[in-house]
Scaffold this active site. Structure first.
Site, PDB file in Angstrom:
ATOM      1  N   VAL A  54       0.808  -1.229   0.000  1.00 53.58           N
ATOM      2  CA  VAL A  54       0.000   0.000   0.000  1.00 53.58           C
ATOM      3  C   VAL A  54       0.842   1.281   0.000  1.00 53.58           C
ATOM      4  O   VAL A  54       0.366   2.339  -0.424  1.00 53.58           O
ATOM      5  CB  VAL A  54      -0.974  -0.030   1.198  1.00 53.58           C
ATOM      6  CG1 VAL A  54      -0.234   0.201   2.519  1.00 53.58           C
ATOM      7  CG2 VAL A  54      -2.100   0.978   1.050  1.00 53.58           C
ATOM      8  N   TYR A  55       2.096   1.219   0.451  1.00 54.52           N
ATOM      9  CA  TYR A  55       2.893   2.441   0.536  1.00 54.52           C
ATOM     10  C   TYR A  55       3.144   3.013  -0.862  1.00 54.52           C
ATOM     11  O   TYR A  55       3.658   2.326  -1.742  1.00 54.52           O
ATOM     12  CB  TYR A  55       4.252   2.182   1.215  1.00 54.52           C
ATOM     13  CG  TYR A  55       4.199   1.565   2.587  1.00 54.52           C
ATOM     14  CD1 TYR A  55       3.138   1.801   3.464  1.00 54.52           C
ATOM     15  CD2 TYR A  55       5.238   0.759   3.028  1.00 54.52           C
ATOM     16  CE1 TYR A  55       3.115   1.232   4.725  1.00 54.52           C
ATOM     17  CE2 TYR A  55       5.226   0.194   4.296  1.00 54.52           C
ATOM     18  CZ  TYR A  55       4.160   0.430   5.135  1.00 54.52           C
ATOM     19  OH  TYR A  55       4.154  -0.138   6.377  1.00 54.52           O
ATOM     20  N   SER A  56       2.803   4.275  -1.030  1.00 58.44           N
ATOM     21  CA  SER A  56       2.982   4.953  -2.317  1.00 58.44           C
ATOM     22  C   SER A  56       2.370   4.154  -3.457  1.00 58.44           C
ATOM     23  O   SER A  56       2.922   4.101  -4.563  1.00 58.44           O
ATOM     24  CB  SER A  56       4.470   5.220  -2.591  1.00 58.44           C
ATOM     25  OG  SER A  56       4.916   6.307  -1.805  1.00 58.44           O
ATOM     26  N   LYS A  80       3.856  -6.654   2.946  1.00 59.16           N
ATOM     27  CA  LYS A  80       2.562  -6.851   3.615  1.00 59.16           C
ATOM     28  C   LYS A  80       1.418  -6.712   2.612  1.00 59.16           C
ATOM     29  O   LYS A  80       1.576  -6.111   1.561  1.00 59.16           O
ATOM     30  CB  LYS A  80       2.345  -5.790   4.708  1.00 59.16           C
ATOM     31  CG  LYS A  80       3.539  -5.523   5.584  1.00 59.16           C
ATOM     32  CD  LYS A  80       3.226  -4.502   6.661  1.00 59.16           C
ATOM     33  CE  LYS A  80       4.480  -3.986   7.330  1.00 59.16           C
ATOM     34  NZ  LYS A  80       5.188  -2.955   6.537  1.00 59.16           N
TER      35      LYS A  80
END
Lengths: 236, 102
Positions: A54-56, A80
């Site tokens: 999900v990051y960026s 994750k």
């Protein structure tokens, strides 16, 4: 660098794990620079890298993927799943449907054919942990994932997951990723002792408490005699 | 920033800054060394955005904290205590409005 055993897995990791959440549009959007930072960390002996789908919007997986080409096997690479990747139903959570799909997406972004540590980003209020553990076990058996872990699980759910794994003969979470810093110590009471009791590894996030412990945020210093002259270069 | 919990955190951060300075280390080194010093912790995840930030974090693996420093940290934030409950995600899925009879 002194290395430590990751729980009872037999895998050794550095006491600092490089999180890549700040690489990509959420933080440093200069890919070449981000890759230099990763290479510097590896040169210093860090062999543990953590990211999330999900990051960026996935860029935070692509950057380490690019940086680790040629040395992938020397690194313990963790990512994750769980957080929503978009607004569509079934593009988030701990269902078998989403996990098997998103693992492939992460493998592609990470430019690798295996993830060392695949973590559930948050406990689910609506999905049986047995469903999640079953899908993760299949990924382990397919050779796409080496180990599985949890993140931000309260102690009761850490225990529950261990019991379900044992009862159903599924892979078990070998790590937990909780928040921990001098300002955020709640895990000392319950989560950390539980993790220790089950021989799990703990990779803790926000050890600088989101920047509070960097020295950047201070109350205004007490009034001092003004010494402006020391900042002014001597005239020539 | 103006909430009582955050004001308390600012006070503690000020004390920690002084403790770090007196102990000959940066606050970053103190905070990271403290986290990886717990026997239950394997690794602390750092999240540098820049090379400069990474360089400031790396020396923490060589820092040892004596009992005096550990005692002072415990004085400022007692074991098991989180100064601002908003700083961790525990209960986020449980203490929803519906669960609170709303």
């Amino acid at each position: 660098m002194e290395y430590r055993l990751l729980g009872r897995t037999g895998v050794s990791v550095s006491p600092l794990c490089l999180g890549t959440m700040m690489f990509g549009p959420w933080g440093n959007d200069d890919r070449a620079d981000a890759i230099r930072v990763i290479h510097r960390a590896l040169d210093a002996g860090i062999n543990f890298v953590d990211t999330a789908d999900v990051y960026s919007g996935g860029v935070s997986e692509e950057i380490p993927g690019e940086a680790l080409e040629g040395c992938r096997d020397d690194v313990v690479l963790a990512t994750k799943f769980f957080m929503p990747m978009n607004d569509r139903p079934n593009h988030s959570g701990g269902s078998r449907k989403w996990i098997l799909q998103e693992a492939e997406n992460s493998l592609r972004r990470l430019k690798t054919d295996y993830i060392d540590l695949y973590q559930v980003h948050r406990p689910s209020a609506t999905t049986d942990v047995e469903e999640t553990l079953g899908a993760l076990t299949d990924l382990v058996r397919q050779g796409k994932v080496r180990y599985i872990g949890s993140s931000s699980y309260p102690a009761s759910q850490i225990v529950e997951a261990q019991w379900v794994s044992r009862e159903r003969n599924l892979a078990r979470f070998v790590t937990e990723q909780p928040p921990y810093s001098i300002l955020v110590r709640s895990i000392e009471e319950d989560v950390l002792p539980t993790v220790q009791r089950y021989g799990m590894g703990a990779l803790v996030y926000s050890p600088l408490s989101g920047g509070w412990l960097t020295g950047r945020w201070r109350r205004a210093p007490p009034a001092r005699p003004r010494q402006l002259h020391v900042r002014v270069p001597a005239s020539t | 920033m103006s909430t009582p919990a955050n004001q308390r955190k600012l006070d503690v951060v000020e004390e920690l800054a002084q403790l770090a300075e007196k102990s000959g280390m940066t606050m970053i080194e103190l905070a990271l060394a403290w986290a990886i010093n717990h026997p239950g912790v394997t690794s602390a995840i750092i999240g540098p955005r820049t090379m400069e930030q990474l360089q400031a974090q790396l020396p923490s693996v060589r820092v040892t904290l004596d009992t005096e420093i550990l005692d002072r940290v415990d004085e400022l934030v007692a074991p098991g205590v989180t100064l601002n409950a908003d700083d961790d995600s525990y209960g986020a899925a449980e203490l929803t409005p519906q669960a609170r009879r709303r």
